[in-house]
Design an enzyme around this catalytic site. Sequence first.
Site, short mmCIF file in Angstrom:
data_model
loop_
_atom_site.label_atom_id
_atom_site.label_comp_id
_atom_site.label_asym_id
_atom_site.label_seq_id
_atom_site.Cartn_x
_atom_site.Cartn_y
_atom_site.Cartn_z
N GLY A 297 10.59 4.15 -20.13
CA GLY A 297 11.19 4.54 -21.22
C GLY A 297 12.21 5.11 -21.34
N PRO A 298 12.87 5.57 -22.51
CG PRO A 298 14.60 6.66 -23.73
CD PRO A 298 14.77 6.05 -22.11
N GLY A 299 13.54 3.62 -24.01
CA GLY A 299 12.51 2.12 -24.52
C GLY A 299 13.85 1.53 -25.72
N GLY A 300 14.87 1.47 -25.08
CA GLY A 300 17.03 1.68 -25.36
C GLY A 300 16.23 0.34 -25.12
CE LYS A 301 19.35 0.22 -18.63
NZ LYS A 301 18.75 1.57 -19.51
CD GLU A 320 8.16 5.61 -19.23
OE1 GLU A 320 7.31 6.95 -18.34
OE2 GLU A 320 8.36 4.99 -18.84
CG ASP A 346 2.37 3.95 -9.76
OD1 ASP A 346 3.29 3.19 -10.07
OD2 ASP A 346 2.58 5.56 -9.03
CB CYS A 417 21.40 6.53 -15.35
SG CYS A 417 23.05 7.13 -15.73
#
Length: 499
Positions: A297-301, A320, A346, A417
């Site tokens: 999540g959220p799914g960009g990569k 996720e 998990d 990040c």
Amino acid sequence: MSEDGRPRRPQPSNGRPRGGRGATEARRDVQRGPVRAVQPARRVAYDVLRAVSETDAYANLVLPPAIADARLSPQDAALATELTYGTLRRLGTYDAIIAAAADRSTDSIDPAVLDALRLAVHQLLATRVASHAAVNESVNLVATESGRGASSFANAVLRRITRESSADWQERIESGARSDDERLALRSAHPVWVIRALRRALAAEGHGEELDALLDADNASPEVTLVALPGLAEPDEPRLPYAPTAFASPGGDPRRPVEASGGTVRVQDEGSQLVALALAGAAPIKTGERWLDLCAGPGGKTALLAAIARQHEATLEANEIVPVRARLVRKALRAVPGDVVVHEQDGRTLAASRPGEFDRILVDAPCTGLGALRRRPEARWRKSPADVAELVPLQVELLSSAVDALAPGGIVAYVTCSPHLAETTGVVKEVLRDRTDVVELDARAAIADVARSPIDLAEEGREGSGSAQLWPHRHGTDAMFLALLQRSSTGNHSSGKED
């Protein structure tokens, strides 16, 4: 500010505006006389600040639909964005100024009033908005929300602030600091503990002198970056220097090119693109490889990896644990032809159930997010050292489980990040410490290999680590960390303990 440099969270006041009367009396006050309508951009900014304060919402998720619902013009949308993010970035500094001007702790100010004051102080001290407009609009906001008694208090505080310049107020609040780091915290609008963590991370690379530049970059409005999914879209101009998939938003609302592309163009930080591309490019891709995005999540990569996997006839799965975020992953994948299974487990459990199955795994681990403070400025005021202590064991377990799920020769990318050393090199060292079946690859070389132009990735002070750290001030990206670990064909996993 509290002792760790964060603004104190305002406590509920049972509906009683400080400096005024109770909620019922406040509503009667509003009814007794006309209150001028608040300018739409300020109203939107204020509503987002309230959502952030009351429900721990993230501004980047709340603001776009608020702008759309209010049907703001492009100019008003830009103003609402600047007021929202500018106020959130410097919240700790503004709270110190408000406390000095009000001669009381911000804890004793009603939260709804405090948010209006914060919004006003940003306009008064950091924008070209006329002082009378900032004061009058903010007083109207307080009158609307909390009544005329509270608005009189707000008016007095703001009039007091207008009597001195931004530099004068800065000097006044810094004069009460108890240490150099506290002064820097007030000047840079970063909590003390965050400043110290960033300093240590830069010093580990031999670049401790870049701290001021990093703090400044955190407080600058970031460029909107788009990704063109490989094989499905082509990057437009202007191109960005490093990721071959990245380009800058042509201006205006970035949702327009995203919607026009059907999702094959997306908003995604260039650093986020680079770490996914580095995993894909770390070794030649063989037909039939099995890939896993463990914390998707959220799914960009996920979408970027899915597009690359499609080009090479590899299979991707995603996972996720949070259902809402899992839905975002599925939405991100709609633009990529083919089926990607999205699990909702998990990550540790999923990886443990699939030993030795995957050729590439992305572990974009839950982290403090200290590397994306320019995009999520409110995060700096929400996090604390206790969050690091809670997250690190989870990060270690996720990475260790992912390594166990690798096939011989498989590669896992550990990504955060956050540049915090405990969340980055500390986690990698902990996982490698008792294993003889894993080698660390050169993540710096992997990023350099996929980059369109030379990229300066520091090597000093990393004690032999091959990890890579991106920085906002140096690369114009979020502060993404990348380590690449490869499962060897020989060697056994040793826990260092007797069975």
